[in-house]
Design a protein around this motif. Structure first.
Motif, PDB file in Angstrom:
ATOM      1  N   GLY A 179       0.815  -1.211   0.000  1.00  0.00           N
ATOM      2  CA  GLY A 179       0.000   0.000   0.000  1.00  0.00           C
ATOM      3  C   GLY A 179       0.846   1.257   0.000  1.00  0.00           C
ATOM      4  O   GLY A 179       0.546   2.228  -0.721  1.00  0.00           O
ATOM      5  N   ILE A 180       1.929   1.270   0.788  1.00  0.00           N
ATOM      6  CA  ILE A 180       2.823   2.434   0.825  1.00  0.00           C
ATOM      7  C   ILE A 180       3.523   2.600  -0.523  1.00  0.00           C
ATOM      8  O   ILE A 180       3.637   3.720  -1.050  1.00  0.00           O
ATOM      9  CB  ILE A 180       3.858   2.271   1.960  1.00  0.00           C
ATOM     10  CG1 ILE A 180       3.155   2.290   3.323  1.00  0.00           C
ATOM     11  CG2 ILE A 180       4.909   3.370   1.890  1.00  0.00           C
ATOM     12  CD1 ILE A 180       4.069   1.961   4.479  1.00  0.00           C
ATOM     13  N   HIS A 199       4.409   5.566  -5.427  1.00  0.00           N
ATOM     14  CA  HIS A 199       4.792   5.361  -6.832  1.00  0.00           C
ATOM     15  C   HIS A 199       3.526   5.303  -7.692  1.00  0.00           C
ATOM     16  O   HIS A 199       3.313   4.361  -8.449  1.00  0.00           O
ATOM     17  CB  HIS A 199       5.606   4.069  -6.998  1.00  0.00           C
ATOM     18  CG  HIS A 199       6.911   4.086  -6.270  1.00  0.00           C
ATOM     19  ND1 HIS A 199       7.003   3.912  -4.907  1.00  0.00           N
ATOM     20  CD2 HIS A 199       8.186   4.256  -6.724  1.00  0.00           C
ATOM     21  CE1 HIS A 199       8.280   3.953  -4.543  1.00  0.00           C
ATOM     22  NE2 HIS A 199       9.019   4.169  -5.624  1.00  0.00           N
ATOM     23  N   LYS A 200       2.700   6.326  -7.526  1.00  0.00           N
ATOM     24  CA  LYS A 200       1.405   6.368  -8.206  1.00  0.00           C
ATOM     25  C   LYS A 200       1.562   6.285  -9.717  1.00  0.00           C
ATOM     26  O   LYS A 200       2.393   6.965 -10.313  1.00  0.00           O
ATOM     27  CB  LYS A 200       0.650   7.639  -7.818  1.00  0.00           C
ATOM     28  CG  LYS A 200      -0.747   7.734  -8.382  1.00  0.00           C
ATOM     29  CD  LYS A 200      -1.488   8.942  -7.840  1.00  0.00           C
ATOM     30  CE  LYS A 200      -0.819  10.237  -8.266  1.00  0.00           C
ATOM     31  NZ  LYS A 200      -1.647  11.416  -7.924  1.00  0.00           N
ATOM     32  N   GLY A 252       4.740  -0.762 -11.189  1.00  0.00           N
ATOM     33  CA  GLY A 252       4.513  -1.510  -9.955  1.00  0.00           C
ATOM     34  C   GLY A 252       3.131  -1.259  -9.376  1.00  0.00           C
ATOM     35  O   GLY A 252       2.460  -2.177  -8.907  1.00  0.00           O
ATOM     36  N   ASP A 253       2.702   0.014  -9.409  1.00  0.00           N
ATOM     37  CA  ASP A 253       1.369   0.364  -8.908  1.00  0.00           C
ATOM     38  C   ASP A 253       0.294  -0.346  -9.713  1.00  0.00           C
ATOM     39  O   ASP A 253      -0.654  -0.923  -9.159  1.00  0.00           O
ATOM     40  CB  ASP A 253       1.181   1.879  -8.978  1.00  0.00           C
ATOM     41  CG  ASP A 253      -0.174   2.314  -8.429  1.00  0.00           C
ATOM     42  OD1 ASP A 253      -0.731   1.594  -7.588  1.00  0.00           O
ATOM     43  OD2 ASP A 253      -0.660   3.382  -8.844  1.00  0.00           O
ATOM     44  N   TYR A 254       0.423  -0.318 -11.039  1.00  0.00           N
ATOM     45  CA  TYR A 254      -0.551  -1.008 -11.887  1.00  0.00           C
ATOM     46  C   TYR A 254      -0.543  -2.516 -11.635  1.00  0.00           C
ATOM     47  O   TYR A 254      -1.590  -3.173 -11.619  1.00  0.00           O
ATOM     48  CB  TYR A 254      -0.259  -0.727 -13.362  1.00  0.00           C
ATOM     49  CG  TYR A 254      -0.680   0.651 -13.814  1.00  0.00           C
ATOM     50  CD1 TYR A 254      -1.986   1.105 -13.624  1.00  0.00           C
ATOM     51  CD2 TYR A 254       0.221   1.496 -14.443  1.00  0.00           C
ATOM     52  CE1 TYR A 254      -2.374   2.370 -14.044  1.00  0.00           C
ATOM     53  CE2 TYR A 254      -0.155   2.770 -14.862  1.00  0.00           C
ATOM     54  CZ  TYR A 254      -1.458   3.201 -14.658  1.00  0.00           C
ATOM     55  OH  TYR A 254      -1.840   4.448 -15.064  1.00  0.00           O
ATOM     56  N   ARG A 261      -3.626   2.721   0.129  1.00  0.00           N
ATOM     57  CA  ARG A 261      -3.193   3.556  -0.994  1.00  0.00           C
ATOM     58  C   ARG A 261      -4.050   4.814  -1.101  1.00  0.00           C
ATOM     59  O   ARG A 261      -3.527   5.928  -1.242  1.00  0.00           O
ATOM     60  CB  ARG A 261      -3.284   2.753  -2.298  1.00  0.00           C
ATOM     61  CG  ARG A 261      -2.857   3.528  -3.545  1.00  0.00           C
ATOM     62  CD  ARG A 261      -3.050   2.681  -4.786  1.00  0.00           C
ATOM     63  NE  ARG A 261      -2.578   3.363  -5.986  1.00  0.00           N
ATOM     64  CZ  ARG A 261      -3.286   4.238  -6.684  1.00  0.00           C
ATOM     65  NH1 ARG A 261      -4.531   4.539  -6.273  1.00  0.00           N
ATOM     66  NH2 ARG A 261      -2.799   4.816  -7.756  1.00  0.00           N
ATOM     67  N   ALA A 262      -5.365   4.658  -1.035  1.00  0.00           N
ATOM     68  CA  ALA A 262      -6.259   5.804  -1.183  1.00  0.00           C
ATOM     69  C   ALA A 262      -6.089   6.805  -0.047  1.00  0.00           C
ATOM     70  O   ALA A 262      -6.001   8.026  -0.280  1.00  0.00           O
ATOM     71  CB  ALA A 262      -7.710   5.326  -1.250  1.00  0.00           C
ATOM     72  N   ASN A 263      -6.011   6.328   1.197  1.00  0.00           N
ATOM     73  CA  ASN A 263      -5.866   7.228   2.336  1.00  0.00           C
ATOM     74  C   ASN A 263      -4.505   7.911   2.354  1.00  0.00           C
ATOM     75  O   ASN A 263      -4.402   9.102   2.675  1.00  0.00           O
ATOM     76  CB  ASN A 263      -6.081   6.450   3.644  1.00  0.00           C
ATOM     77  CG  ASN A 263      -7.532   6.170   3.930  1.00  0.00           C
ATOM     78  OD1 ASN A 263      -8.234   6.957   4.544  1.00  0.00           O
ATOM     79  ND2 ASN A 263      -7.993   5.022   3.478  1.00  0.00           N
TER      80      ASN A 263
END
Length: 332
Positions: free
Chosen positions: A123-124, A129-130, A134-136, A214-216
């Motif tokens: 999550g971090i 790394h939005k 890796g995020d995808y 991730r969202a928070n």
């Protein structure tokens, strides 16, 4: 703080009283009782039924009394450590639940640790790394974990565990250790069989927690205090972990009220598929057979854990986030 805790404990009394009435009423709602279901099952299998014996058992366990009288008898017994008698298993409820409670709590505790260890770093990383590859990738895996039914994943993993590693299918230990005292070999067998349930049960929870972290965390990273900290040269890891990550955990702390009863109840459907000796299948079986004392005691235990968990989460939220106040009043 002490005054708040005391008032919350006082508020638990009417809450649990109402919960006990609702639980007893819901368990009593289906027509008939355990003995009628037992007679119907015997007649369906072609066995003879002695009406006098059934009537004796109904009188012996108080089923000839009014509902309200049986309710107060059940509550009074719980205050004295008597949780009733399981008609289906022919054992006291306290012994029946206690025999499975250790394995249930052990399985749930390991599953929770697995979920935290996997979800927090991913999550971090996804938040910091939005829109990276890796995020995808983690997003795809998370959505796949949410979309895959746990019972289907359990069946697939049982097959591969048997073919690749030779692990016996079903249960939390090898058959020779059932009803045996705890030993190093038995504990090793339990840990070996626990791998599949932990992964299966933890998959959906891990995927959901990754998305929420991730969202928070993304929301916190956009705030001015984070931008200021970075502008002052605070190391990147510290700039993320010291406050933004801490503030993003509010949802996680608020979920403690659900975690405590989940530790005891476990994942019922997965437990049935994997033939786990936990309390979840025991509850479902008690509800199906109208074993009212077993089902009612189990649900009451979950209600107690829920109110305690909510209290713990409220206190932890105040400690974690200084913006939260116990009184709920606006601060000038």
């Amino acid at each position: 703080m002490l005054k708040y805790i005391f008032l919350r404990f006082v508020a638990m009394i009417p809450t649990l009283a109402i919960a006990s009435v609702l639980i007893f009423t819901i368990v009593e709602l289906p027509p008939g009782d355990f003995f009628e279901s037992y007679v119907a099952e015997l007649e369906a299998s072609g066995e003879t039924v002695d009406p006098k014996k059934i009537e004796f058992l109904r009188t012996e366990y108080g089923f000839d009394k009014p509902v309200w009288q049986r309710y107060f008898q059940w509550v009074w017994g719980m205050f004295h450590g008597d949780f009733g008698y399981s008609f289906e298993y022919e054992r006291p409820v306290s012994e029946l639940i206690g025999s499975r409670l250790f394995l249930t709590m052990l399985l749930s505790f390991v599953t929770i640790i697995f979920t935290w260890v996997v979800a927090f770093p991913i999550g971090i990383y996804s938040a910091t790394h939005k829109y990276s590859m890796g995020d995808y990738g983690f997003t795809f895996i998370g959505l796949l974990g949410l979309a895959t039914p746990n019972f289907l994943l359990a069946l697939v993993m049982m097959y591969f565990a048997k073919v690749w590693f030779g692990t016996s299918i079903g249960g939390l230990m090898d058959p020779q250790y059932i009803n045996e005292p705890m030993s190093l070999a038995k504990f090793g067998s339990i840990m070996e069989h626990m791998v599949i349930p932990v992964i299966v049960i933890g998959t959906a929870g891990t995927a959901a927690m990754i998305r929420r972290i991730r969202a928070n965390l993304l929301d916190e990273l956009k705030k001015q205090y984070v931008i200021t900290a970075r502008a002052k040269g605070v190391p990147p890891v510290r700039a993320v972990l010291k406050y933004p990550f801490r503030m993003s955990l509010n949802f996680f702390i608020a979920d403690i009220g659900n975690i405590l009863p989940a530790i005891v109840s476990g994942a019922e459907v997965v437990a049935i598929v994997l033939s786990l000796e936990t309390t979840g299948p025991l509850l479902i079986s008690a509800l199906q057979s109208q074993d009212m004392y077993l089902a009612g005691t189990f649900l009451m235990f979950l209600a107690v854990l829920t109110v305690i968990g909510v209290l713990i989460s409220d206190i932890a939220l105040v400690i974690l986030d200084p913006r939260i106040r116990l009184q709920g009043k606006a601060q000038k």
